[in-house]
Design an enzyme around this catalytic site. Sequence first.
Site, mmCIF file in Angstrom:
data_model
loop_
_atom_site.group_PDB
_atom_site.id
_atom_site.type_symbol
_atom_site.label_atom_id
_atom_site.label_comp_id
_atom_site.label_asym_id
_atom_site.label_seq_id
_atom_site.Cartn_x
_atom_site.Cartn_y
_atom_site.Cartn_z
ATOM 1 N N HIS A 102 -6.345 -19.964 -2.316
ATOM 2 C CA HIS A 102 -5.030 -19.604 -1.788
ATOM 3 C C HIS A 102 -4.010 -20.414 -2.582
ATOM 4 O O HIS A 102 -4.301 -21.547 -2.982
ATOM 5 C CB HIS A 102 -4.846 -20.029 -0.323
ATOM 6 C CG HIS A 102 -5.772 -19.424 0.669
ATOM 7 N ND1 HIS A 102 -7.044 -19.880 0.881
ATOM 8 C CD2 HIS A 102 -5.587 -18.413 1.560
ATOM 9 C CE1 HIS A 102 -7.609 -19.176 1.843
ATOM 10 N NE2 HIS A 102 -6.753 -18.269 2.282
ATOM 11 N N GLU B 167 -9.271 -7.862 3.806
ATOM 12 C CA GLU B 167 -10.400 -8.529 4.466
ATOM 13 C C GLU B 167 -10.261 -8.369 5.975
ATOM 14 O O GLU B 167 -9.435 -9.028 6.605
ATOM 15 C CB GLU B 167 -10.391 -10.016 4.077
ATOM 16 C CG GLU B 167 -11.527 -10.802 4.686
ATOM 17 C CD GLU B 167 -11.508 -12.276 4.272
ATOM 18 O OE1 GLU B 167 -11.077 -12.593 3.148
ATOM 19 O OE2 GLU B 167 -11.925 -13.110 5.094
ATOM 20 N N GLU C 272 -16.337 -9.938 5.281
ATOM 21 C CA GLU C 272 -16.836 -11.284 5.571
ATOM 22 C C GLU C 272 -17.836 -11.158 6.719
ATOM 23 O O GLU C 272 -17.523 -10.621 7.784
ATOM 24 C CB GLU C 272 -15.690 -12.221 5.944
ATOM 25 C CG GLU C 272 -16.195 -13.614 6.283
ATOM 26 C CD GLU C 272 -15.104 -14.675 6.313
ATOM 27 O OE1 GLU C 272 -14.196 -14.628 5.472
ATOM 28 O OE2 GLU C 272 -15.171 -15.546 7.195
ATOM 29 N N HIS D 2 -16.850 -12.345 10.152
ATOM 30 C CA HIS D 2 -15.823 -11.486 10.756
ATOM 31 C C HIS D 2 -16.464 -10.227 11.328
ATOM 32 O O HIS D 2 -16.082 -9.750 12.402
ATOM 33 C CB HIS D 2 -14.760 -11.108 9.726
ATOM 34 C CG HIS D 2 -13.985 -12.274 9.188
ATOM 35 N ND1 HIS D 2 -12.994 -12.141 8.253
ATOM 36 C CD2 HIS D 2 -14.065 -13.594 9.456
ATOM 37 C CE1 HIS D 2 -12.480 -13.336 7.967
ATOM 38 N NE2 HIS D 2 -13.132 -14.225 8.680
ATOM 39 N N ASP E 279 -17.404 -11.868 1.495
ATOM 40 C CA ASP E 279 -17.214 -13.284 1.805
ATOM 41 C C ASP E 279 -18.497 -13.712 2.505
ATOM 42 O O ASP E 279 -18.718 -13.409 3.695
ATOM 43 C CB ASP E 279 -15.979 -13.518 2.689
ATOM 44 C CG ASP E 279 -14.749 -13.828 1.833
ATOM 45 O OD1 ASP E 279 -14.840 -13.743 0.592
ATOM 46 O OD2 ASP E 279 -13.690 -14.159 2.412
ATOM 47 N N ASP F 93 -15.161 -18.006 14.460
ATOM 48 C CA ASP F 93 -15.473 -17.925 13.037
ATOM 49 C C ASP F 93 -15.946 -19.296 12.558
ATOM 50 O O ASP F 93 -15.147 -20.117 12.126
ATOM 51 C CB ASP F 93 -14.173 -17.500 12.327
ATOM 52 C CG ASP F 93 -14.400 -16.968 10.931
ATOM 53 O OD1 ASP F 93 -15.554 -16.715 10.575
ATOM 54 O OD2 ASP F 93 -13.404 -16.808 10.207
ATOM 55 N N ASP G 236 -17.863 -19.876 10.032
ATOM 56 C CA ASP G 236 -17.905 -19.905 8.552
ATOM 57 C C ASP G 236 -19.054 -20.759 8.017
ATOM 58 O O ASP G 236 -18.868 -21.556 7.096
ATOM 59 C CB ASP G 236 -16.577 -20.443 7.982
ATOM 60 C CG ASP G 236 -15.471 -19.402 7.999
ATOM 61 O OD1 ASP G 236 -15.762 -18.215 8.197
ATOM 62 O OD2 ASP G 236 -14.301 -19.798 7.814
ATOM 63 N N ASP H 224 -17.142 -18.127 1.387
ATOM 64 C CA ASP H 224 -16.079 -18.520 2.314
ATOM 65 C C ASP H 224 -16.779 -19.257 3.457
ATOM 66 O O ASP H 224 -16.875 -18.773 4.585
ATOM 67 C CB ASP H 224 -15.326 -17.287 2.811
ATOM 68 C CG ASP H 224 -14.018 -17.655 3.496
ATOM 69 O OD1 ASP H 224 -13.791 -18.857 3.708
ATOM 70 O OD2 ASP H 224 -13.242 -16.741 3.822
HETATM 71 C C1 XLS Z 1 -10.208 -16.495 7.389
HETATM 72 C C2 XLS Z 1 -10.463 -15.814 6.136
HETATM 73 C C3 XLS Z 1 -9.781 -16.429 4.928
HETATM 74 C C4 XLS Z 1 -9.696 -15.423 3.818
HETATM 75 C C5 XLS Z 1 -8.720 -15.777 2.754
HETATM 76 O O1 XLS Z 1 -10.856 -16.285 8.390
HETATM 77 O O2 XLS Z 1 -11.828 -15.679 5.930
HETATM 78 O O3 XLS Z 1 -10.448 -17.577 4.531
HETATM 79 O O4 XLS Z 1 -10.937 -15.195 3.233
HETATM 80 O O5 XLS Z 1 -7.439 -15.892 3.250
HETATM 81 NI NI NI Z 2 -12.742 -14.867 4.186
HETATM 82 NI NI NI Z 3 -13.545 -16.512 8.021
#
Ligand code: XLS
Ligand code: NI
Ligand code: NI
Length: 479
Positions: A144, A275, A311, A314, A339, A350, A352, A382
């Site tokens: 970013h 996304e 992702e 998500h 992702d 999330d 991640d 991600d």
């Molecule tokens: C947030 C998103 C973010 C995007 C990029 O949940 O995954 O990380 O991938 O802005």
């Molecule tokens: Ni992401």
């Molecule tokens: Ni995420």
Amino acid sequence: MMKAGKILLLLLCLHVFSYAVISAQPQTCPAENAGECGDSDGWEGEFFPGIPTIKYEGPSSKNHLAFKYYNAEEEILGKKMKDWFRFSVAFWHTFRGTGGDPFGAQTKFWPWEDGTNSLNMAKRRMRANFEFLNKLGTDWWCFHDRDIAPDGKTLEEANANLDEVVALASKLQKENNKKVLWGTAQLFMHPRYMHGAATSSELGVYAYAAAQVKKAMEVTHYLGGENYVFWGGREGYQSLLNTDMERELNHLARFLEAAVAYKKKIGFNGTLLIEPKPQEPTKHQYDWDAATTANFLRKYGLIGDFKLNIECNHATLSGHSCHHDLETARINGLLGNIDANTGDPQVGWDTDQFLTDIGEATMIMLSVIKNGGLAPGGFNFDAKLRRESTDVEDLFIAHIIGMDTMARGLRNAAKLIEDGSLAELVRKRYQSFDGELGAQVEAGKADFETLEKKVREMGEPKVPSAKQELAEMIFQSAL
Ligand code: XLS
Ligand code: NI
Ligand code: NI
């Protein structure tokens, strides 16, 4: 005792809060004071001493700093592993993740960090990023705008900061032969974006977001980025009582149209990716899942200009499996990037995490193989270390298991495809449509009268078994 709703709200904030902590603490150092607030960029020697270049050693290796399944140059189904994956490191998690959560402060104190958000610190961090990519053996990274350079008091100041860091990144990319998989604009952390960016109720915010995306697209293009991502950030709502959803969605579409026009104007040939995510930070994000996003793109005539970045965490938040959202994207011609991460089956936000489930990875790769790969997209990690993982080597270990898991998924999926019995099971399941009447149906030439006539001729159909457990047995035999 806290009410359950309150706890849930706190938990929902977790993911976003981990971003917020980046700017809230450690305190920022004004860009113009860079030299005074922290150490200079004068980091001597390696950032990761003692970590070797990670090599493939095969499944019997016990070395935790080696690949057991990911063998970059090995060909699987006619393509090198590295080209199936195009693995990318996410700058925000790996270099800006602090381990902070709504209940506690930062837990990760990397030796190269000086506790500031100065320009010099940004440059030092960028050098660490390239050493990390080299040692891990990945060619790609994602960022970013605000992860890589400090924000400014004005747009001009923020842009100048970004230019300075991007100039260094460009030099390091050339020296190390690395590339940007995708860039994006951070349109969710600054308080101006509290109502959203392109869907904010405030015109000045819409304009600011446009200016920020304009610049982020320019620098992604300058760095040779192959894609540009729009994750909805705060594009969504907390309550429909105060929200004009139709107007907000119209604004979002206008924003994306303007992005397409600007992409053409500057000659950026990368893919624009949306996304999807269902909640977090808003209670309802507009790009809920692949199907919702595809419908949005179709409604506004944008379907040919965008693909999707799916992702996995998500997808599961939206009540689907990752495989489901990948297949939804794929059959709509929209699968552009993954992702690569996963959630925790027992928590509803999330997290991640790095994906370590071999079955899930195999299903993902079945979709990717059917898609013929993802290029110009790839697999972006991600994903972040858990709060409690605090050693520098954990950054490597996490990426290694993430890459090895996907590599096992690819090997297993290839086995299933070469074996053919799963495809045969599916083919047989639909074989009643392979005859004359089925062909008529599929060509849109069987009207209700024709079908009714067939029922009279054929009588009650014989309905066969779905063979679901057999399908599972075949799938498992490849793991
Ligand atoms: C947030 C998103 C973010 C995007 C990029 O949940 O995954 O990380 O991938 O802005
Ligand atoms: Ni992401
Ligand atoms: Ni995420």
